[in-house]
Scaffold this motif. Structure first.
Motif, PDB file in Angstrom:
ATOM      1  N   ARG A  53      43.791 -15.103  19.134  1.00  0.00           N
ATOM      2  CA  ARG A  53      42.645 -15.932  18.781  1.00  0.00           C
ATOM      3  C   ARG A  53      42.799 -16.373  17.330  1.00  0.00           C
ATOM      4  O   ARG A  53      42.392 -15.692  16.400  1.00  0.00           O
ATOM      5  CB  ARG A  53      41.360 -15.119  18.973  1.00  0.00           C
ATOM      6  CG  ARG A  53      40.064 -15.898  18.866  1.00  0.00           C
ATOM      7  CD  ARG A  53      38.906 -14.937  19.094  1.00  0.00           C
ATOM      8  NE  ARG A  53      37.624 -15.596  19.186  1.00  0.00           N
ATOM      9  CZ  ARG A  53      36.820 -15.836  18.146  1.00  0.00           C
ATOM     10  NH1 ARG A  53      37.202 -15.480  16.929  1.00  0.00           N
ATOM     11  NH2 ARG A  53      35.655 -16.428  18.327  1.00  0.00           N
ATOM     12  N   LYS A  55      43.072 -19.976  14.477  1.00  0.00           N
ATOM     13  CA  LYS A  55      42.603 -21.332  14.229  1.00  0.00           C
ATOM     14  C   LYS A  55      43.601 -22.047  13.327  1.00  0.00           C
ATOM     15  O   LYS A  55      44.264 -21.435  12.486  1.00  0.00           O
ATOM     16  CB  LYS A  55      41.224 -21.321  13.565  1.00  0.00           C
ATOM     17  CG  LYS A  55      40.090 -20.862  14.465  1.00  0.00           C
ATOM     18  CD  LYS A  55      38.746 -21.001  13.767  1.00  0.00           C
ATOM     19  CE  LYS A  55      37.591 -20.611  14.685  1.00  0.00           C
ATOM     20  NZ  LYS A  55      36.276 -20.751  14.001  1.00  0.00           N
ATOM     21  N   HIS A  56      43.658 -23.372  13.517  1.00  0.00           N
ATOM     22  CA  HIS A  56      44.505 -24.175  12.654  1.00  0.00           C
ATOM     23  C   HIS A  56      43.868 -24.300  11.278  1.00  0.00           C
ATOM     24  O   HIS A  56      42.666 -24.076  11.093  1.00  0.00           O
ATOM     25  CB  HIS A  56      44.684 -25.582  13.246  1.00  0.00           C
ATOM     26  CG  HIS A  56      45.602 -25.613  14.423  1.00  0.00           C
ATOM     27  ND1 HIS A  56      46.955 -25.382  14.319  1.00  0.00           N
ATOM     28  CD2 HIS A  56      45.361 -25.850  15.739  1.00  0.00           C
ATOM     29  CE1 HIS A  56      47.511 -25.480  15.511  1.00  0.00           C
ATOM     30  NE2 HIS A  56      46.577 -25.759  16.388  1.00  0.00           N
ATOM     31  N   ASP A  57      44.676 -24.721  10.304  1.00  0.00           N
ATOM     32  CA  ASP A  57      44.160 -25.060   8.992  1.00  0.00           C
ATOM     33  C   ASP A  57      43.096 -26.145   9.147  1.00  0.00           C
ATOM     34  O   ASP A  57      43.233 -27.067   9.942  1.00  0.00           O
ATOM     35  CB  ASP A  57      45.325 -25.584   8.133  1.00  0.00           C
ATOM     36  CG  ASP A  57      44.937 -25.688   6.671  1.00  0.00           C
ATOM     37  OD1 ASP A  57      43.728 -25.778   6.382  1.00  0.00           O
ATOM     38  OD2 ASP A  57      45.839 -25.685   5.837  1.00  0.00           O
ATOM     39  N   LEU A  58      42.012 -26.038   8.389  1.00  0.00           N
ATOM     40  CA  LEU A  58      40.935 -27.016   8.506  1.00  0.00           C
ATOM     41  C   LEU A  58      41.336 -28.379   7.967  1.00  0.00           C
ATOM     42  O   LEU A  58      40.701 -29.383   8.259  1.00  0.00           O
ATOM     43  CB  LEU A  58      39.695 -26.507   7.765  1.00  0.00           C
ATOM     44  CG  LEU A  58      39.072 -25.234   8.341  1.00  0.00           C
ATOM     45  CD1 LEU A  58      37.869 -24.813   7.497  1.00  0.00           C
ATOM     46  CD2 LEU A  58      38.642 -25.454   9.777  1.00  0.00           C
ATOM     47  N   ASP A 145      43.255 -23.609  25.541  1.00  0.00           N
ATOM     48  CA  ASP A 145      42.984 -23.605  24.102  1.00  0.00           C
ATOM     49  C   ASP A 145      42.012 -22.520  23.668  1.00  0.00           C
ATOM     50  O   ASP A 145      41.505 -22.549  22.535  1.00  0.00           O
ATOM     51  CB  ASP A 145      42.482 -24.978  23.648  1.00  0.00           C
ATOM     52  CG  ASP A 145      41.191 -25.394  24.358  1.00  0.00           C
ATOM     53  OD1 ASP A 145      40.649 -24.588  25.134  1.00  0.00           O
ATOM     54  OD2 ASP A 145      40.742 -26.531  24.138  1.00  0.00           O
ATOM     55  N   ARG A 147      39.009 -21.912  24.610  1.00  0.00           N
ATOM     56  CA  ARG A 147      37.618 -22.347  24.451  1.00  0.00           C
ATOM     57  C   ARG A 147      36.940 -22.533  25.804  1.00  0.00           C
ATOM     58  O   ARG A 147      37.585 -22.797  26.810  1.00  0.00           O
ATOM     59  CB  ARG A 147      37.557 -23.657  23.656  1.00  0.00           C
ATOM     60  CG  ARG A 147      37.913 -23.480  22.186  1.00  0.00           C
ATOM     61  CD  ARG A 147      37.626 -24.727  21.391  1.00  0.00           C
ATOM     62  NE  ARG A 147      37.875 -24.544  19.975  1.00  0.00           N
ATOM     63  CZ  ARG A 147      36.992 -24.064  19.104  1.00  0.00           C
ATOM     64  NH1 ARG A 147      35.782 -23.718  19.544  1.00  0.00           N
ATOM     65  NH2 ARG A 147      37.292 -23.932  17.841  1.00  0.00           N
ATOM     66  N   GLN A 171      34.592 -20.518  21.129  1.00  0.00           N
ATOM     67  CA  GLN A 171      35.902 -19.881  21.216  1.00  0.00           C
ATOM     68  C   GLN A 171      35.761 -18.549  21.937  1.00  0.00           C
ATOM     69  O   GLN A 171      34.820 -17.784  21.684  1.00  0.00           O
ATOM     70  CB  GLN A 171      36.480 -19.678  19.819  1.00  0.00           C
ATOM     71  CG  GLN A 171      37.963 -19.391  19.811  1.00  0.00           C
ATOM     72  CD  GLN A 171      38.534 -19.365  18.399  1.00  0.00           C
ATOM     73  OE1 GLN A 171      37.803 -19.145  17.442  1.00  0.00           O
ATOM     74  NE2 GLN A 171      39.817 -19.588  18.268  1.00  0.00           N
ATOM     75  N   ASP A 197      43.277 -12.335  15.802  1.00  0.00           N
ATOM     76  CA  ASP A 197      44.246 -12.557  14.743  1.00  0.00           C
ATOM     77  C   ASP A 197      44.322 -11.279  13.903  1.00  0.00           C
ATOM     78  O   ASP A 197      43.316 -10.833  13.350  1.00  0.00           O
ATOM     79  CB  ASP A 197      43.768 -13.742  13.881  1.00  0.00           C
ATOM     80  CG  ASP A 197      44.748 -14.111  12.780  1.00  0.00           C
ATOM     81  OD1 ASP A 197      45.621 -13.290  12.433  1.00  0.00           O
ATOM     82  OD2 ASP A 197      44.639 -15.237  12.253  1.00  0.00           O
ATOM     83  N   SER A 200      42.631 -11.020  10.503  1.00  0.00           N
ATOM     84  CA  SER A 200      41.184 -11.167  10.369  1.00  0.00           C
ATOM     85  C   SER A 200      40.508  -9.810  10.182  1.00  0.00           C
ATOM     86  O   SER A 200      40.906  -8.815  10.786  1.00  0.00           O
ATOM     87  CB  SER A 200      40.611 -11.861  11.601  1.00  0.00           C
ATOM     88  OG  SER A 200      39.195 -11.866  11.566  1.00  0.00           O
ATOM     89  N   SER A 214      27.232 -19.756  18.948  1.00  0.00           N
ATOM     90  CA  SER A 214      28.029 -20.929  19.334  1.00  0.00           C
ATOM     91  C   SER A 214      27.680 -21.381  20.747  1.00  0.00           C
ATOM     92  O   SER A 214      27.608 -22.583  21.022  1.00  0.00           O
ATOM     93  CB  SER A 214      29.520 -20.600  19.254  1.00  0.00           C
ATOM     94  OG  SER A 214      29.897 -20.281  17.932  1.00  0.00           O
TER      95      SER A 214
END
Length: 232
Positions: A53, A55-58, A145, A147, A171, A197, A200, A214
């Motif tokens: 789990r 996330k990409h760079d924002l 993905d 989600r 997510q 991750d 994290s 969410s």
């Protein structure tokens, strides 16, 4: 070999006498396929590897020019590999289920490709391109993905650029999931782990609170978008 998280992985390095070098990641399906050689007339759903789990760079940035040599980064998600010995005569369905057997995500070979937004202020190549589950013969890879998505509604139209058509919902939480493939009435199931991750520091309580918030926000977004569509 082991990756940076300490998880056992299978990869095949390939090099030439020149300056070329490749890594063929995750050859586990190739090894698993050998065990199905005597039953090649049947479809095969391979066991997915552990997913993380992340996330990409924002910062999305600007795409490199098309003439610039480049290789795309691997997509973040759960990789589901399956094999069809011949083209399917009907619908092929892939469902992702949680530990309670509830459907988290539903894909079908009859889904319609999501059209790019009209009058988008950027070039189409900047936008992600979601494919459609294949019912053709041969090896196929589908990436969940991680989600949730809308359920029981037509998702072919993106409402007000919300991303609802592409299923950008909450997510998924770390835990045990199942990939369920349906081909011509035959059901194939494989379980896999979704892990957090390792970098994290979020606690289980943090993740649960984030997920509940969410999910409420996403459900409200869906309801509002449907209402706007009906009013129009």
């Amino acid at each position: 070999d082991r990756d940076v998280t300490g998880v056992q992985t299978c990869a095949l390095p390939i090099s030439t006498h020149g300056r070329s070098f490749w890594i063929l990641d995750d050859i586990a399906p190739l090894r698993e396929l050998a065990g199905h050689a005597t039953n090649s007339a049947s479809a095969i759903l391979f066991k997915p590897a552990v997913a993380y789990r992340m996330k990409h760079d924002l910062f999305l940035g600007t795409p490199l020019p098309p003439e610039e040599p480049q290789v795309p980064n691997p997509a973040i998600g759960a990789y589901v590999d399956y094999y069809l010995p011949q083209p399917a005569t009907g619908e092929v369905v892939l469902d992702i289920l949680d530990k309670n057997g509830q459907v988290v995500r539903h894909y079908s070979s009859t889904d319609k490709p999501v059209a790019p937004p009209k009058d988008a202020p950027i070039a189409p190549r900047w936008l992600p391109h979601a494919g459609v589950l294949s019912g053709g013969s041969g090896m196929h890879r589908w990436i969940w993905d991680l989600r949730y998505a809308r359920k029981g509604e037509d998702v072919t139209d993106d409402v007000e650029g919300t991303g609802l058509a592409t299923g950008i919902g909450p997510q998924a939480l770390p835990g045990l999931y199942k990939a369920q493939l349906t081909v011509e009435g035959h059901l194939f199931t494989q379980s896999f782990q979704l892990k957090m991750d390792p970098r994290s520091s979020a606690t289980e309580s943090d993740l649960n609170a984030q997920f509940q918030w969410s999910r409420r926000a996403f459900n409200d977004l869906v309801s509002g978008s449907i209402a706007v569509s009906e009013i129009r």
